[in-house]
Design a protein around this motif. Sequence first.
Motif, PDB file in Angstrom:
ATOM      1  N   VAL A 146      16.129  23.526  53.649  1.00  0.00           N
ATOM      2  CA  VAL A 146      16.072  24.496  55.072  1.00  0.00           C
ATOM      3  C   VAL A 146      15.662  25.790  54.265  1.00  0.00           C
ATOM      4  O   VAL A 146      16.450  26.449  53.592  1.00  0.00           O
ATOM      5  CB  VAL A 146      17.510  24.742  55.655  1.00  0.00           C
ATOM      6  N   HIS A 147      14.564  26.273  54.327  1.00  0.00           N
ATOM      7  CA  HIS A 147      13.757  27.257  53.815  1.00  0.00           C
ATOM      8  C   HIS A 147      14.255  28.469  54.485  1.00  0.00           C
ATOM      9  O   HIS A 147      14.539  29.512  53.841  1.00  0.00           O
ATOM     10  CB  HIS A 147      12.448  27.251  53.924  1.00  0.00           C
ATOM     11  N   ASN A 153      13.119  26.745  59.544  1.00  0.00           N
ATOM     12  CA  ASN A 153      11.919  25.887  58.890  1.00  0.00           C
ATOM     13  C   ASN A 153      12.514  25.052  57.650  1.00  0.00           C
ATOM     14  O   ASN A 153      13.277  25.564  56.943  1.00  0.00           O
ATOM     15  CB  ASN A 153      11.008  27.302  58.029  1.00  0.00           C
ATOM     16  N   VAL A 154      12.123  23.813  57.884  1.00  0.00           N
ATOM     17  CA  VAL A 154      12.422  22.641  57.119  1.00  0.00           C
ATOM     18  C   VAL A 154      11.467  21.728  56.481  1.00  0.00           C
ATOM     19  O   VAL A 154      10.478  21.776  56.908  1.00  0.00           O
ATOM     20  CB  VAL A 154      13.451  21.839  58.042  1.00  0.00           C
ATOM     21  N   THR A 155      11.783  21.539  55.235  1.00  0.00           N
ATOM     22  CA  THR A 155      11.003  20.427  54.661  1.00  0.00           C
ATOM     23  C   THR A 155      11.710  18.990  54.370  1.00  0.00           C
ATOM     24  O   THR A 155      12.902  19.154  54.160  1.00  0.00           O
ATOM     25  CB  THR A 155      10.602  20.841  53.028  1.00  0.00           C
ATOM     26  N   ASN A 189       9.055  23.592  61.808  1.00  0.00           N
ATOM     27  CA  ASN A 189      10.101  24.116  62.333  1.00  0.00           C
ATOM     28  C   ASN A 189      11.078  23.500  63.251  1.00  0.00           C
ATOM     29  O   ASN A 189      10.197  22.705  64.410  1.00  0.00           O
ATOM     30  CB  ASN A 189       9.428  25.384  63.179  1.00  0.00           C
ATOM     31  N   VAL A 190      12.115  23.438  63.234  1.00  0.00           N
ATOM     32  CA  VAL A 190      13.107  22.757  64.236  1.00  0.00           C
ATOM     33  C   VAL A 190      13.761  23.701  65.046  1.00  0.00           C
ATOM     34  O   VAL A 190      14.085  24.804  64.593  1.00  0.00           O
ATOM     35  CB  VAL A 190      14.238  21.911  63.450  1.00  0.00           C
ATOM     36  N   VAL A 191      13.536  23.601  66.238  1.00  0.00           N
ATOM     37  CA  VAL A 191      13.975  24.878  67.340  1.00  0.00           C
ATOM     38  C   VAL A 191      15.167  24.454  68.065  1.00  0.00           C
ATOM     39  O   VAL A 191      15.232  23.416  68.742  1.00  0.00           O
ATOM     40  CB  VAL A 191      12.793  25.203  68.211  1.00  0.00           C
TER      41      VAL A 191
END
Length: 189
Positions: free
Chosen positions: A72-73, A97-99, A154-156
């Motif tokens: 999780v950035h 914002n996730v990788t 992006n996870v919202v």
Amino acid sequence: MKKKIMKKTSILLLLVLAVLVLGEVFSSTESVLADQKIEHLKLGKNKKKKKKQAPIYKVGETFKVGNVEYTVHSKEITQNVGGEYGKNANGTYLILNVTVKNNGSKSITITDSFFVLLKGKTKYEADSSAGIYANDDGDFFYSELNPENSATGNVVFDISPETANDPNLQLQVQTGYWGTQKGLVKINP
């Protein structure tokens, strides 16, 4: 004869007294041992609970859950995703914002079900439609991720402003639809 009876009675009384004393000693010893065993079992249960508790990661840390690696950035709080033609939040949007990296031997499909916000026992689901607007190319979710590849998106979540800033808020990530393996990330420092 009286002396013999007195002597036998005295010995008998001493034996009865000795049995009573020994019985009391053994029962108190049993009680102490039982208390120690209960305490030992309680400590053992506490140790087991501590062992089962998964580590809680921080924003910026990379960690593995099964064959999937997560980072999780950053986090962002906003009222709108996608601009003028986008979508407005009912509460506020928390964008993470996730990788996701696939370290397994088969491809996986990234879905919004991989991500759940937790505040105590309350669970918050990702907002799929807002996620489309928050990802420029729109293909983060429901895309196939082959082994050794990674994807960033992006996870919202549409949540209240209080929840978005809650110090106990955590992101739970999982592997696959069934979520057999899970990891936790503390969202707010």
